[in-house]
Design a protein around this motif. Structure first.
Motif, PDB file in Angstrom:
ATOM      1  N   GLU A 102       6.140  -2.341  -5.252  1.00  0.00           N
ATOM      2  CA  GLU A 102       4.822  -2.938  -5.437  1.00  0.00           C
ATOM      3  C   GLU A 102       4.587  -3.979  -4.341  1.00  0.00           C
ATOM      4  N   HIS A 103       3.394  -3.898  -3.764  1.00  0.00           N
ATOM      5  CA  HIS A 103       3.003  -4.832  -2.707  1.00  0.00           C
ATOM      6  C   HIS A 103       2.174  -5.965  -3.299  1.00  0.00           C
ATOM      7  N   ALA A 104       2.030  -7.039  -2.563  1.00  0.00           N
ATOM      8  CA  ALA A 104       1.324  -8.227  -3.037  1.00  0.00           C
ATOM      9  C   ALA A 104      -0.115  -7.925  -3.457  1.00  0.00           C
ATOM     10  N   ASP A 105      -0.762  -6.963  -2.829  1.00  0.00           N
ATOM     11  CA  ASP A 105      -2.161  -6.645  -3.169  1.00  0.00           C
ATOM     12  C   ASP A 105      -2.285  -5.767  -4.410  1.00  0.00           C
ATOM     13  N   GLY A 106      -1.168  -5.410  -5.033  1.00  0.00           N
ATOM     14  CA  GLY A 106      -1.190  -4.579  -6.227  1.00  0.00           C
ATOM     15  C   GLY A 106      -1.018  -3.093  -5.950  1.00  0.00           C
ATOM     16  N   SER A 107      -1.063  -2.701  -4.693  1.00  0.00           N
ATOM     17  CA  SER A 107      -0.795  -1.298  -4.364  1.00  0.00           C
ATOM     18  C   SER A 107       0.705  -1.053  -4.484  1.00  0.00           C
ATOM     19  N   ALA A 108       1.070   0.212  -4.581  1.00  0.00           N
ATOM     20  CA  ALA A 108       2.489   0.526  -4.760  1.00  0.00           C
ATOM     21  C   ALA A 108       2.818   1.887  -4.170  1.00  0.00           C
ATOM     22  N   LEU A 109       4.067   2.057  -3.823  1.00  0.00           N
ATOM     23  CA  LEU A 109       4.622   3.360  -3.473  1.00  0.00           C
ATOM     24  C   LEU A 109       5.572   3.752  -4.592  1.00  0.00           C
ATOM     25  N   LEU A 110       5.469   4.999  -5.031  1.00  0.00           N
ATOM     26  CA  LEU A 110       6.346   5.528  -6.064  1.00  0.00           C
ATOM     27  C   LEU A 110       7.217   6.617  -5.454  1.00  0.00           C
ATOM     28  N   PHE A 111       8.514   6.473  -5.573  1.00  0.00           N
ATOM     29  CA  PHE A 111       9.467   7.483  -5.131  1.00  0.00           C
ATOM     30  C   PHE A 111      10.023   8.122  -6.394  1.00  0.00           C
ATOM     31  N   VAL A 112       9.673   9.389  -6.618  1.00  0.00           N
ATOM     32  CA  VAL A 112      10.072  10.078  -7.844  1.00  0.00           C
ATOM     33  C   VAL A 112      11.247  11.004  -7.538  1.00  0.00           C
ATOM     34  N   SER A 113      12.316  10.822  -8.280  1.00  0.00           N
ATOM     35  CA  SER A 113      13.527  11.623  -8.106  1.00  0.00           C
ATOM     36  C   SER A 113      13.243  13.102  -8.257  1.00  0.00           C
ATOM     37  N   GLY A 114      14.118  13.914  -7.678  1.00  0.00           N
ATOM     38  CA  GLY A 114      13.994  15.351  -7.812  1.00  0.00           C
ATOM     39  C   GLY A 114      13.993  15.768  -9.271  1.00  0.00           C
ATOM     40  N   GLN A 115      13.072  16.666  -9.626  1.00  0.00           N
ATOM     41  CA  GLN A 115      12.926  17.128 -11.001  1.00  0.00           C
ATOM     42  C   GLN A 115      13.180  18.629 -11.075  1.00  0.00           C
ATOM     43  N   ILE A 116      13.855  19.042 -12.127  1.00  0.00           N
ATOM     44  CA  ILE A 116      14.038  20.457 -12.429  1.00  0.00           C
ATOM     45  C   ILE A 116      13.476  20.686 -13.826  1.00  0.00           C
ATOM     46  N   ALA A 117      13.303  21.946 -14.214  1.00  0.00           N
ATOM     47  CA  ALA A 117      12.777  22.254 -15.543  1.00  0.00           C
ATOM     48  C   ALA A 117      13.367  23.562 -16.038  1.00  0.00           C
ATOM     49  N   GLU A 118      13.272  23.761 -17.343  1.00  0.00           N
ATOM     50  CA  GLU A 118      13.735  25.006 -17.944  1.00  0.00           C
ATOM     51  C   GLU A 118      12.704  26.100 -17.742  1.00  0.00           C
ATOM     52  N   GLY A 119      13.160  27.330 -17.815  1.00  0.00           N
ATOM     53  CA  GLY A 119      12.278  28.476 -17.710  1.00  0.00           C
ATOM     54  C   GLY A 119      13.046  29.663 -17.175  1.00  0.00           C
ATOM     55  N   ALA A 120      12.585  30.856 -17.523  1.00  0.00           N
ATOM     56  CA  ALA A 120      13.266  32.076 -17.100  1.00  0.00           C
ATOM     57  C   ALA A 120      12.885  32.482 -15.685  1.00  0.00           C
ATOM     58  N   THR A 121      11.695  32.075 -15.228  1.00  0.00           N
ATOM     59  CA  THR A 121      11.219  32.481 -13.904  1.00  0.00           C
ATOM     60  C   THR A 121      10.954  31.254 -13.040  1.00  0.00           C
ATOM     61  N   LEU A 122      10.833  31.486 -11.754  1.00  0.00           N
ATOM     62  CA  LEU A 122      10.498  30.402 -10.836  1.00  0.00           C
ATOM     63  C   LEU A 122       9.153  29.792 -11.205  1.00  0.00           C
ATOM     64  N   ALA A 123       8.175  30.617 -11.559  1.00  0.00           N
ATOM     65  CA  ALA A 123       6.852  30.097 -11.922  1.00  0.00           C
ATOM     66  C   ALA A 123       6.936  29.189 -13.147  1.00  0.00           C
ATOM     67  N   GLU A 124       7.689  29.583 -14.161  1.00  0.00           N
ATOM     68  CA  GLU A 124       7.841  28.764 -15.366  1.00  0.00           C
ATOM     69  C   GLU A 124       8.517  27.435 -15.034  1.00  0.00           C
ATOM     70  N   GLN A 125       9.577  27.493 -14.239  1.00  0.00           N
ATOM     71  CA  GLN A 125      10.274  26.266 -13.865  1.00  0.00           C
ATOM     72  C   GLN A 125       9.374  25.367 -13.028  1.00  0.00           C
ATOM     73  N   THR A 126       8.643  25.948 -12.089  1.00  0.00           N
ATOM     74  CA  THR A 126       7.758  25.159 -11.233  1.00  0.00           C
ATOM     75  C   THR A 126       6.690  24.464 -12.071  1.00  0.00           C
ATOM     76  N   ARG A 127       6.116  25.191 -13.011  1.00  0.00           N
ATOM     77  CA  ARG A 127       5.101  24.602 -13.888  1.00  0.00           C
ATOM     78  C   ARG A 127       5.699  23.414 -14.655  1.00  0.00           C
TER      79      ARG A 127
END
Length: 128
Positions: A26-51
């Protein structure tokens, strides 16, 4: 500048207790950068996991007052780069504006053996 690390209770929890899902700078003006860790998900197909991955990313960003429209950088790891089109079709469902800067890699294995895709993002949150 203030730095905080967390795994917001309002979003799906990490698969391991050994990392934080979001680093907020967070910067002094209230703006911020968010670094989000790598995420995985359950699903049988690549499309399901991506969603599932993008739904989790959206929840993590929302917990910090941001959304997928605030994503400025995305890194994607696929276990089979030949499936890039399938991944891209789902990604376009979630990232509908100007596309962020991007890198996509093929990785032999991810955090979990059943994972076909892992995605991490950086988002810029404007001052309120």
């Amino acid at each position: 500048m203030q730095i905080s690390l967390d795994s917001p209770a309002s979003a799906p929890q990490p698969l391991s207790p050994y990392y934080s899902q979001v680093a907020r700078i967070e910067h002094a003006d209230g703006s911020a950068l968010l670094f989000v860790s790598g995420q995985i998900a359950e699903g049988a197909t690549l499309a399901e996991q991506t969603r599932g991955v993008f739904e989790t990313l959206a929840a993590l960003l929302k917990a910090h007052g941001a959304g997928l429209a605030d994503v400025v950088n995305i890194r994607t790891y696929l276990t089979d780069i030949s499936e890039l089109d399938e991944y891209g079709a789902v990604r376009r469902e979630f990232l509908t504006g100007t596309p962020p800067s991007s890198m996509t890699f093929e990785a032999a294995r991810l955090f979990r053996p059943e994972a076909l895709v892992e995605v991490e993002v950086v988002a810029a949150v404007p001052a309120r």
